[in-house]
Design a protein around this motif. Sequence first.
Motif, PDB file in Angstrom:
ATOM      1  N   ALA A 124     109.033  31.478 -35.843  1.00 34.81           N
ATOM      2  CA  ALA A 124     107.663  30.999 -36.029  1.00 34.81           C
ATOM      3  C   ALA A 124     106.662  32.140 -36.178  1.00 34.81           C
ATOM      4  N   GLN A 125     106.877  33.231 -35.455  1.00 38.78           N
ATOM      5  CA  GLN A 125     105.904  34.327 -35.478  1.00 38.78           C
ATOM      6  C   GLN A 125     105.748  34.931 -36.878  1.00 38.78           C
ATOM      7  N   PRO A 126     106.837  35.335 -37.559  1.00 38.97           N
ATOM      8  CA  PRO A 126     106.656  35.840 -38.921  1.00 38.97           C
ATOM      9  C   PRO A 126     106.229  34.752 -39.904  1.00 38.97           C
ATOM     10  N   ALA A 127     106.666  33.508 -39.668  1.00 42.29           N
ATOM     11  CA  ALA A 127     106.233  32.418 -40.542  1.00 42.29           C
ATOM     12  C   ALA A 127     104.720  32.239 -40.457  1.00 42.29           C
ATOM     13  N   ASN A 128     104.177  32.360 -39.262  1.00 46.37           N
ATOM     14  CA  ASN A 128     102.739  32.240 -39.093  1.00 46.37           C
ATOM     15  C   ASN A 128     101.990  33.309 -39.874  1.00 46.37           C
ATOM     16  N   ARG A 129     102.520  34.524 -39.877  1.00 50.03           N
ATOM     17  CA  ARG A 129     101.862  35.602 -40.616  1.00 50.03           C
ATOM     18  C   ARG A 129     101.775  35.275 -42.107  1.00 50.03           C
ATOM     19  N   VAL A 130     102.839  34.662 -42.635  1.00 49.47           N
ATOM     20  CA  VAL A 130     102.826  34.262 -44.039  1.00 49.47           C
ATOM     21  C   VAL A 130     101.866  33.093 -44.262  1.00 49.47           C
ATOM     22  N   MET A 131     101.931  32.113 -43.377  1.00 51.67           N
ATOM     23  CA  MET A 131     101.173  30.883 -43.562  1.00 51.67           C
ATOM     24  C   MET A 131      99.678  31.044 -43.334  1.00 51.67           C
ATOM     25  N   LEU A 163     110.195  24.740 -25.079  1.00 51.13           N
ATOM     26  CA  LEU A 163     109.854  24.608 -26.504  1.00 51.13           C
ATOM     27  C   LEU A 163     108.640  23.712 -26.701  1.00 51.13           C
ATOM     28  N   LEU A 164     108.557  22.640 -25.930  1.00 50.07           N
ATOM     29  CA  LEU A 164     107.386  21.767 -26.025  1.00 50.07           C
ATOM     30  C   LEU A 164     106.130  22.508 -25.591  1.00 50.07           C
ATOM     31  N   ALA A 165     106.205  23.264 -24.512  1.00 53.58           N
ATOM     32  CA  ALA A 165     105.051  24.042 -24.056  1.00 53.58           C
ATOM     33  C   ALA A 165     104.691  25.120 -25.068  1.00 53.58           C
ATOM     34  N   LEU A 166     105.704  25.755 -25.645  1.00 51.87           N
ATOM     35  CA  LEU A 166     105.462  26.767 -26.671  1.00 51.87           C
ATOM     36  C   LEU A 166     104.739  26.150 -27.863  1.00 51.87           C
ATOM     37  N   THR A 167     105.165  24.977 -28.276  1.00 53.34           N
ATOM     38  CA  THR A 167     104.517  24.284 -29.403  1.00 53.34           C
ATOM     39  C   THR A 167     103.029  24.124 -29.155  1.00 53.34           C
ATOM     40  N   ARG A 168     102.688  23.657 -27.974  1.00 52.44           N
ATOM     41  CA  ARG A 168     101.281  23.408 -27.661  1.00 52.44           C
ATOM     42  C   ARG A 168     100.487  24.709 -27.585  1.00 52.44           C
ATOM     43  N   ALA A 169     101.109  25.765 -27.071  1.00 55.46           N
ATOM     44  CA  ALA A 169     100.426  27.056 -26.981  1.00 55.46           C
ATOM     45  C   ALA A 169     100.173  27.644 -28.371  1.00 55.46           C
ATOM     46  N   LEU A 170     101.186  27.581 -29.238  1.00 55.72           N
ATOM     47  CA  LEU A 170     101.024  28.115 -30.591  1.00 55.72           C
ATOM     48  C   LEU A 170     100.008  27.303 -31.387  1.00 55.72           C
ATOM     49  N   ALA A 171      99.985  25.999 -31.159  1.00 58.44           N
ATOM     50  CA  ALA A 171      99.011  25.149 -31.849  1.00 58.44           C
ATOM     51  C   ALA A 171      97.583  25.575 -31.513  1.00 58.44           C
ATOM     52  N   LEU A 172      97.364  25.955 -30.266  1.00 60.65           N
ATOM     53  CA  LEU A 172      96.035  26.405 -29.852  1.00 60.65           C
ATOM     54  C   LEU A 172      95.652  27.711 -30.538  1.00 60.65           C
ATOM     55  N   GLU A 173      96.602  28.609 -30.655  1.00 60.02           N
ATOM     56  CA  GLU A 173      96.316  29.945 -31.172  1.00 60.02           C
ATOM     57  C   GLU A 173      96.258  30.016 -32.691  1.00 60.02           C
ATOM     58  N   TRP A 174      97.056  29.201 -33.387  1.00 59.70           N
ATOM     59  CA  TRP A 174      97.216  29.396 -34.824  1.00 59.70           C
ATOM     60  C   TRP A 174      96.419  28.419 -35.686  1.00 59.70           C
ATOM     61  N   ALA A 175      95.769  27.438 -35.070  1.00 63.98           N
ATOM     62  CA  ALA A 175      94.892  26.538 -35.817  1.00 63.98           C
ATOM     63  C   ALA A 175      93.659  27.315 -36.280  1.00 63.98           C
ATOM     64  N   PRO A 176      93.002  26.893 -37.343  1.00 69.16           N
ATOM     65  CA  PRO A 176      93.290  25.695 -38.133  1.00 69.16           C
ATOM     66  C   PRO A 176      94.205  25.931 -39.327  1.00 69.16           C
ATOM     67  N   ARG A 177      94.567  27.184 -39.620  1.00 69.33           N
ATOM     68  CA  ARG A 177      95.357  27.457 -40.816  1.00 69.33           C
ATOM     69  C   ARG A 177      96.791  26.939 -40.697  1.00 69.33           C
ATOM     70  N   VAL A 178      97.344  27.007 -39.485  1.00 69.41           N
ATOM     71  CA  VAL A 178      98.731  26.591 -39.282  1.00 69.41           C
ATOM     72  C   VAL A 178      98.784  25.509 -38.215  1.00 69.41           C
ATOM     73  N   ARG A 179      99.383  24.388 -38.559  1.00 67.49           N
ATOM     74  CA  ARG A 179      99.591  23.312 -37.599  1.00 67.49           C
ATOM     75  C   ARG A 179     100.993  23.435 -37.000  1.00 67.49           C
ATOM     76  N   VAL A 180     101.095  23.248 -35.687  1.00 70.32           N
ATOM     77  CA  VAL A 180     102.383  23.363 -34.992  1.00 70.32           C
ATOM     78  C   VAL A 180     102.615  22.093 -34.184  1.00 70.32           C
ATOM     79  N   ASN A 181     103.689  21.371 -34.507  1.00 65.26           N
ATOM     80  CA  ASN A 181     103.966  20.108 -33.840  1.00 65.26           C
ATOM     81  C   ASN A 181     105.419  20.040 -33.380  1.00 65.26           C
ATOM     82  N   HIS A 182     105.726  19.030 -32.586  1.00 68.27           N
ATOM     83  CA  HIS A 182     107.014  18.921 -31.903  1.00 68.27           C
ATOM     84  C   HIS A 182     107.559  17.512 -32.056  1.00 68.27           C
ATOM     85  N   ILE A 183     108.872  17.405 -32.221  1.00 68.91           N
ATOM     86  CA  ILE A 183     109.541  16.106 -32.229  1.00 68.91           C
ATOM     87  C   ILE A 183     110.508  16.058 -31.058  1.00 68.91           C
ATOM     88  N   THR A 184     110.358  15.056 -30.209  1.00 72.28           N
ATOM     89  CA  THR A 184     111.301  14.839 -29.114  1.00 72.28           C
ATOM     90  C   THR A 184     112.364  13.867 -29.595  1.00 72.28           C
TER      91      THR A 184
END
Length: 257
Positions: A124-131, A163-184
């Motif tokens: 996710a980290q390098p993907a975010n840099r691209v996105m 992983l669920l907690a990571l999803t929520r943390a990344l969503a806070l940091e990488w919005a609004p350009r990158v959306r990060v969501n989770h499927i249980t």
Amino acid sequence: MDVTGDVTVDFGGRAVLVTGGTKGIGFAIARAFLAAGAGVVVCGRSEPAVLPAAGGRTARFLAADVRDPAAAAHLVERAAEQLGRLDVLVNNAGGSPSADAATVSPRFVERIVALNLLAPFYVAQPANRVMQESGGVIINIGSVAGVDPQPGTAAYSAAKAGLLALTRALALEWAPRVRVNHITTGLIRTEAAATVYGADGGAAVAEVIPMRRLAVPADVANTCLYLASDLAAYLTGADIAVHGGGELPARYVVSRS
């Protein structure tokens, strides 16, 4: 996106990377994006005999061990180069055999946490840099074990909860350009899991699920299409449960038997 305008699930011209996309759920996810018009790269440790294909397109394969940070970064770089861009990352690679927490080795725990928690971050980290340049979506495939552990899943459950907690943390940091969501995900009928459900093919297990059936990989794939589409343009940090309603409480199961 103009939120007052039309939305679409047409992924023509879009580029998608699916980790662990050579079999099972990942294979179905890759095929769904191909059918919707996307260019798709899948990765795994070795190339399969058959790659996902749909809509006249076949997924491209890149070998990578996503538990290795350098390999994960190289994977993203090569996927973006081959597809010309990167719009969607699906962190699907994961899993674990059952293991007794009292006797399991530290090495086993490390490998399970690395695959199910660290690897998604490494990709996710390098993907975010691209996105961040043009926007994008990251979807993490989790498990009901992360919120409702079962015996034999201690390391796996802990990693999936993370992983669920990571999803929520990344969503806070990488919005609004990158959306990060989770499927249980819940119980899913795949070839690899067929022996787990018994000789009846999972019929008895299905009786404790409100929807009265096990999920199939397409149920998860369709949810990925939704989360990656404009239909979900305001969703980030979200968790969608694809588990048929979970499991009925034991007292209801007993009363129906």
